[in-house]
Scaffold this motif. Structure first.
Motif, PDB file in Angstrom:
ATOM      1  N   THR A  65     -25.338 -30.319 -83.590  1.00  0.00           N
ATOM      2  CA  THR A  65     -25.892 -29.301 -84.475  1.00  0.00           C
ATOM      3  C   THR A  65     -26.842 -28.372 -83.720  1.00  0.00           C
ATOM      4  OG1 THR A  65     -25.780 -30.919 -86.286  1.00  0.00           O
ATOM      5  CG2 THR A  65     -27.087 -28.931 -86.666  1.00  0.00           C
ATOM      6  N   HIS A  66     -27.634 -28.953 -82.814  1.00  0.00           N
ATOM      7  CA  HIS A  66     -28.613 -28.152 -82.078  1.00  0.00           C
ATOM      8  C   HIS A  66     -27.977 -27.197 -81.078  1.00  0.00           C
ATOM      9  CE1 HIS A  66     -27.630 -31.648 -79.654  1.00  0.00           C
ATOM     10  NE2 HIS A  66     -28.175 -31.082 -78.584  1.00  0.00           N
ATOM     11  N   LEU A  67     -26.687 -27.376 -80.811  1.00  0.00           N
ATOM     12  CA  LEU A  67     -25.992 -26.504 -79.863  1.00  0.00           C
ATOM     13  C   LEU A  67     -25.208 -25.393 -80.555  1.00  0.00           C
ATOM     14  CD1 LEU A  67     -24.551 -29.145 -77.356  1.00  0.00           C
ATOM     15  CD2 LEU A  67     -26.636 -27.766 -77.117  1.00  0.00           C
ATOM     16  N   LYS A  68     -25.052 -25.498 -81.875  1.00  0.00           N
ATOM     17  CA  LYS A  68     -24.250 -24.514 -82.604  1.00  0.00           C
ATOM     18  C   LYS A  68     -25.116 -23.308 -82.982  1.00  0.00           C
ATOM     19  CE  LYS A  68     -20.536 -25.291 -83.552  1.00  0.00           C
ATOM     20  NZ  LYS A  68     -19.243 -25.172 -82.800  1.00  0.00           N
ATOM     21  N   THR A  69     -24.723 -22.157 -82.463  1.00  0.00           N
ATOM     22  CA  THR A  69     -25.482 -20.943 -82.753  1.00  0.00           C
ATOM     23  C   THR A  69     -24.701 -19.969 -83.635  1.00  0.00           C
ATOM     24  OG1 THR A  69     -24.643 -19.920 -80.716  1.00  0.00           O
ATOM     25  CG2 THR A  69     -26.751 -21.094 -80.580  1.00  0.00           C
ATOM     26  N   ASP A  70     -23.378 -20.136 -83.707  1.00  0.00           N
ATOM     27  CA  ASP A  70     -22.568 -19.197 -84.485  1.00  0.00           C
ATOM     28  C   ASP A  70     -21.908 -19.841 -85.696  1.00  0.00           C
ATOM     29  OD1 ASP A  70     -20.796 -20.839 -83.223  1.00  0.00           O
ATOM     30  OD2 ASP A  70     -19.854 -19.264 -82.007  1.00  0.00           O
ATOM     31  N   ASN A  71     -22.120 -21.151 -85.869  1.00  0.00           N
ATOM     32  CA  ASN A  71     -21.568 -21.885 -87.013  1.00  0.00           C
ATOM     33  C   ASN A  71     -20.039 -21.802 -87.071  1.00  0.00           C
ATOM     34  OD1 ASN A  71     -22.589 -23.615 -89.034  1.00  0.00           O
ATOM     35  ND2 ASN A  71     -22.083 -22.147 -90.632  1.00  0.00           N
TER      36      ASN A  71
ATOM     37  N   SER B  35     -15.272 -24.875 -82.269  1.00  0.00           N
ATOM     38  CA  SER B  35     -14.981 -24.626 -80.861  1.00  0.00           C
ATOM     39  C   SER B  35     -13.500 -24.768 -80.545  1.00  0.00           C
ATOM     40  CB  SER B  35     -15.790 -25.601 -79.980  1.00  0.00           C
ATOM     41  OG  SER B  35     -17.162 -25.409 -80.173  1.00  0.00           O
TER      42      SER B  35
ATOM     43  N   GLU C 271     -27.215 -23.840 -70.948  1.00  0.00           N
ATOM     44  CA  GLU C 271     -25.996 -23.166 -71.401  1.00  0.00           C
ATOM     45  C   GLU C 271     -24.765 -23.809 -70.771  1.00  0.00           C
ATOM     46  OE1 GLU C 271     -24.016 -18.670 -71.564  1.00  0.00           O
ATOM     47  OE2 GLU C 271     -25.766 -19.081 -70.286  1.00  0.00           O
TER      48      GLU C 271
ATOM     49  N   SER D 167     -24.040 -27.268 -72.531  1.00  0.00           N
ATOM     50  CA  SER D 167     -23.450 -27.158 -73.867  1.00  0.00           C
ATOM     51  C   SER D 167     -22.025 -26.630 -73.797  1.00  0.00           C
ATOM     52  CB  SER D 167     -24.300 -26.251 -74.761  1.00  0.00           C
ATOM     53  OG  SER D 167     -24.366 -24.937 -74.237  1.00  0.00           O
ATOM     54  N   LYS D 168     -21.778 -25.694 -72.886  1.00  0.00           N
ATOM     55  CA  LYS D 168     -20.434 -25.130 -72.763  1.00  0.00           C
ATOM     56  C   LYS D 168     -19.469 -26.140 -72.165  1.00  0.00           C
ATOM     57  CE  LYS D 168     -18.261 -20.716 -71.680  1.00  0.00           C
ATOM     58  NZ  LYS D 168     -18.469 -19.355 -71.081  1.00  0.00           N
TER      59      LYS D 168
END
Length: 258
Positions: free
Chosen positions: A159-165, A168, A247, A250-251
């Motif tokens: 959840t803490h890595l999701k910025t665009d909801n 992937s 970054e 997370s990627k």
């Protein structure tokens, strides 16, 4: 309606198990620690063993209790997952599983344990809130004719890595030299050609970098020069189009680079 869809979901799992029943001999060696090393974690996670032949969880780690706010591990089963997938993600979840079945049914028997499946979705906790979970699974038992019997699954709270909801996508990560397929369209009948972003050595450096190893430590561990390590690091950041270690980490998880 959900009951009907859940029954369809079970049929999908039975297909990947090629209709083997519950009497498949469970006495097999689980190289769990080796498998876990192939799956990089960047958050709280829990793991489980799923029997596709019976569509039942055979083991669930107690790490799941604080993450989903469950009272006991037995509360986590395939029906719980299906009933608590976010409404907007449910159809995609079903199609992902159907795509996974198609993919594994087209592999050679010796390839079955050489692929990791990865995709994410939103799952509701018992307190009513949702978290994004990255689901990664790998086959730990199959038959001689290529039926998937038992799967080791790891679900990580990202959840803490999701910025665009946004999801992937579905990826099939090849291990032991097998090609990988990233962001596979779930409505297509064919898979794209395998494409590896990093070389074998770059993957080794990437894994050590994300494990917190210094340039000097990596050089010593891989028996290469510090200059070579720095060169690999520059190429990794350039190829991944990342500007920071956070970054990159997370990627790497989202794209299944490890």
């Amino acid at each position: 309606m959900d009951i009907i869809k859940f029954d369809e979901m079970k049929k999908t799992w039975f297909q990947i198990a090629k209709n083997y029943g519950a009497d498949v001999d469970p006495s097999f060696e689980l190289e769990v620690h080796k498998k876990l090393l192939n799956i990089f974690q960047v958050g709280d996670y829990y793991y489980y063993i799923f029997n596709t032949a019976t569509a039942e969880m055979e083991f669930v780690s107690d790490k799941i209790l604080p993450i989903l706010k469950l009272n006991k591990t037995d509360d986590f089963n395939v029906k719980y997952i299906f009933e608590n997938v976010h409404p907007e993600d449910k159809i995609r979840f079903i199609r992902n599983e159907q795509k996974v079945t198609d993919f594994f049914n087209n592999l050679q028997p010796e390839q079955i344990t050489k692929y990791k499946v990865s995709y994410d979705y939103r799952l509701r906790k018992t307190d009513g809130t949702y978290i994004w979970v990255l689901m990664q699974t790998i086959t730990i038992q199959s038959t001689e004719d290529g039926a998937v019997i038992r799967v080791l699954g790891i679900q990580t709270d990202i959840t803490h890595l999701k910025t665009d909801n946004k999801s992937s996508g579905l990826s099939f990560i090849g291990l032991e030299g097998e090609p990988s397929f990233y962001n596979v369209p779930i409505d297509s009948s064919t898979l794209p050609a395998g494409r590896e972003l990093f070389s074998k050595r770059e993957k080794e450096v990437l894994q050590l970098v994300l494990a917190g190893k210094s340039t000097n430590q990596i050089a010593e561990m891989l028996f290469i020069s510090v200059h070579t390590v720095n060169s690999h690091r520059k190429k990794i950041f350039s190829k991944s189009n990342c500007s920071s270690l956070v970054e990159l980490g997370s990627k790497a998880v989202r794209e299944g680079w490890l």
